[in-house]
Design an enzyme around this catalytic site. Structure first.
Site, PDB file in Angstrom:
ATOM      1  N   SER A 191       0.586  -1.227  -0.218  1.00 37.48           N
ATOM      2  CA  SER A 191      -0.274   0.093  -0.096  1.00 37.48           C
ATOM      3  C   SER A 191       0.883   1.215   0.032  1.00 37.48           C
ATOM      4  O   SER A 191       0.407   2.472  -0.451  1.00 37.48           O
ATOM      5  CB  SER A 191      -0.859   0.027   1.301  1.00 37.48           C
ATOM      6  N   HIS A 219      -5.665  -3.470  -2.629  1.00 37.85           N
ATOM      7  CA  HIS A 219      -5.097  -2.681  -3.792  1.00 37.85           C
ATOM      8  C   HIS A 219      -5.083  -3.494  -5.212  1.00 37.85           C
ATOM      9  O   HIS A 219      -4.529  -3.030  -6.006  1.00 37.85           O
ATOM     10  CB  HIS A 219      -3.808  -1.895  -3.596  1.00 37.85           C
ATOM     11  N   LYS A 250     -12.137   0.606  -1.502  1.00 38.48           N
ATOM     12  CA  LYS A 250     -11.143   1.263  -2.331  1.00 38.48           C
ATOM     13  C   LYS A 250     -11.659   1.304  -3.675  1.00 38.48           C
ATOM     14  O   LYS A 250     -12.387   1.983  -3.984  1.00 38.48           O
ATOM     15  CB  LYS A 250      -9.718   0.467  -2.096  1.00 38.48           C
TER      16      LYS A 250
HETATM   17  C1  LIG Z   1      -6.749   0.343   3.040  1.00 38.37           C
HETATM   18  C2  LIG Z   1      -6.293  -1.029   3.485  1.00 38.37           C
HETATM   19  C3  LIG Z   1      -7.041  -1.914   4.662  1.00 38.37           C
HETATM   20  C4  LIG Z   1      -7.879  -1.418   5.675  1.00 38.37           C
HETATM   21  O1  LIG Z   1      -9.419  -1.639   4.816  1.00 38.37           O
HETATM   22  P1  LIG Z   1     -10.378  -0.624   5.256  1.00 38.37           P
HETATM   23  O2  LIG Z   1     -11.772  -0.772   4.482  1.00 38.37           O
HETATM   24  O3  LIG Z   1      -9.936   0.924   4.937  1.00 38.37           O
HETATM   25  O4  LIG Z   1     -10.396  -0.736   6.785  1.00 38.37           O
HETATM   26  C5  LIG Z   1      -6.635  -3.200   4.945  1.00 38.37           C
HETATM   27  N1  LIG Z   1      -5.267  -3.590   4.218  1.00 38.37           N
HETATM   28  C6  LIG Z   1      -4.785  -3.027   3.165  1.00 38.37           C
HETATM   29  C7  LIG Z   1      -3.510  -3.427   2.399  1.00 38.37           C
HETATM   30  C8  LIG Z   1      -5.226  -1.583   3.049  1.00 38.37           C
HETATM   31  O5  LIG Z   1      -4.633  -0.681   1.886  1.00 38.37           O
END
Ligand SMILES: *Cc1c(COP(=O)(O)O)cnc(C)c1O
Length: 403
Positions: A191, A219, A250
């Site tokens: 990330s 991602h 996302k």
């Molecule tokens: C954003 C993210 C999360 C958390 O997800 P949310 O739905 O925002 O709580 C978990 N793992 C990764 C790799 C992320 O980028």
């Protein structure tokens, strides 16, 4: 000063932070927590009364505000209202939750899926309910904070391997006792750096050392693979991941998290994971929006093509202008700045020219590796990306980051 563990030290810690924030604000170096006033088409937003190009979004396929997804959410509100009757196990489960979980299982080619109220909660609860004292977890050093927290909470032996270092991982697996439960966990796309885990090699090691594999696809869903189904499709592998974790916040423009896996694992999690048992179900509108979004991804594959084109343009253009974008291969594009202060100043220069990018500083990334963490989406116009890169170039030259 020696405050020991008194409440004075707590007050001091809080105050030191407040002072740091105030200092950054006074020097026009603070751009966090800015309220967006309106979401506009073509990856633009209204902020401080200005129209800005958005280069900090996770909405990789530009699905925020998609008419079909909005419509699904509105219909769900009309049918179910805005909340549920509690936790999933008791009265909180709605037909739309079951539909969503079936959609996710189909999308990820698994037997079943279970959802939670955030991706963060998903990693925390899934890792800590599957693994416990005496078990061994092997985790990439750059894994997301929610994975790290889940590992710590589980009480299992927690072994971290150097980022993407498969020899190190193998050494750690070899050193663990043969007769304990083992799980390897990694981000699919990291990330902060935008690089991709070597899935074929990890799968091979998991088979060799009899470890379960959990991959966080926050991602990679909508980003990797020709049809956007994620990292297995990217590497041309079938169903090789035991626990496919993802978020609904996302590419999927909603909120929530999920795990897709075989029926046994999902049955276990939907009776034994604490975030399922003790936290409210997803609101109907968010569940319906997520459900529709998975279908839109499959129905509109041009979005993935456009994302790939834009990613190539953005990484190539920034490198060509002399920036270090590290080893990214995806829509997460780090622009290495070095010091926190340089990353903050680069942010200021870009934002003054209506390019909305944000810095990532320590402790989110190692000290000295502060960066702009820019992202590109399928909704950006080619000419807009060019303009954003020109703005970043001017800033880099002004601040002496590039020649
Ligand atoms: C954003 C993210 C999360 C958390 O997800 P949310 O739905 O925002 O709580 C978990 N793992 C990764 C790799 C992320 O980028």
């Amino acid at each position: 000063m020696d405050f020991q563990n008194t409440n004075d030290s707590l007050t001091h810690r809080v105050r030191a932070f407040t002072e740091r924030v105030a200092g950054l604000k006074a020097n026009d170096l603070y751009y966090l927590n800015m309220p967006v006033e309106e979401i506009l088409p073509d990856s633009k937003v209204r902020l401080r009364g200005r129209t800005m190009g958005m280069y900090a979004s996770y909405s990789y396929l530009g699905l925020v505000g998609h008419p079909r997804i909005n419509e699904a959410a509105k219909k769900a509100i009309d049918k179910f209202g805005t909340g549920t009757n509690g936790v999933r196990m008791l009265a909180g489960t709605l037909t739309i939750h079951k539909e969503l979980e079936e959609t996710i299982a189909n999308f990820k080619h698994t037997e079943a899926a279970v959802t939670y109220s955030s991706g963060y909660a998903t990693n925390l609860t899934v890792i800590s309910s599957l693994m416990g004292r005496g078990d061994y977890i092997f985790s990439d050093k750059l894994n997301h904070a929610s994975i790290v927290d889940g590992c710590l909470m589980s009480g299992a032996e927690f072994r971290r391997f150097r980022h993407k270092d498969m020899e190190h991982l193998e050494g750690l697996l070899k050193n663990a006792p043969a007769d304990v439960a083992k799980m390897v966990v990694a981000d699919s796309v990291f990330s902060m750096d935008g690089d991709i885990i070597d899935l074929p090699k990890v799968v091979e090691l998991c088979k060799k050392y009899n470890a379960w594999l959990m991959i966080d696809e926050a991602h990679s869903v909508g980003v990797l693979g020709k049809t956007g189904t994620g990292i297995e499709e990217h590497f041309g592998l079938g169903n090789v991941i035991d626990i496919k974790m993802g978020t609904l916040s996302k590419t999927i423009p909603s909120v929530g998290g999920y795990v897709a896996a075989n029926k046994d694992i999902i049955t276990y999690l939907s009776h034994a994971s604490r975030a399922y048992m003790f936290s409210a179900a997803l609101p109907p509108a968010q569940a319906a929006a997520a459900n529709e979004a998975f279908k839109v991804i499959l129905d509109e594959p041009w979005r993935i093509e456009k994302l790939n084109e834009n990613t190539k343009q953005f990484i190539g253009g920034l490198k060509g202008r002399g920036f270090d974008t590290m080893l990214t291969e995806t829509a997460i594009v780090p622009v290495l700045c070095g010091t926190d202060e340089m990353a903050f100043a680069m942010t200021r220069e870009a934002q003054h020219e209506d390019v909305f990018v944000l810095p990532v500083a320590s402790p989110a990334v190692p000290e000295g590796l502060a960066r702009l963490r820019a992202t590109v989406t399928s909704a950006h116009e080619t000419s807009e990306i060019e303009r954003a890169m020109d703005v970043i170039e001017v800033a880099g030259k002004k601040l002496g980051l590039i020649k």
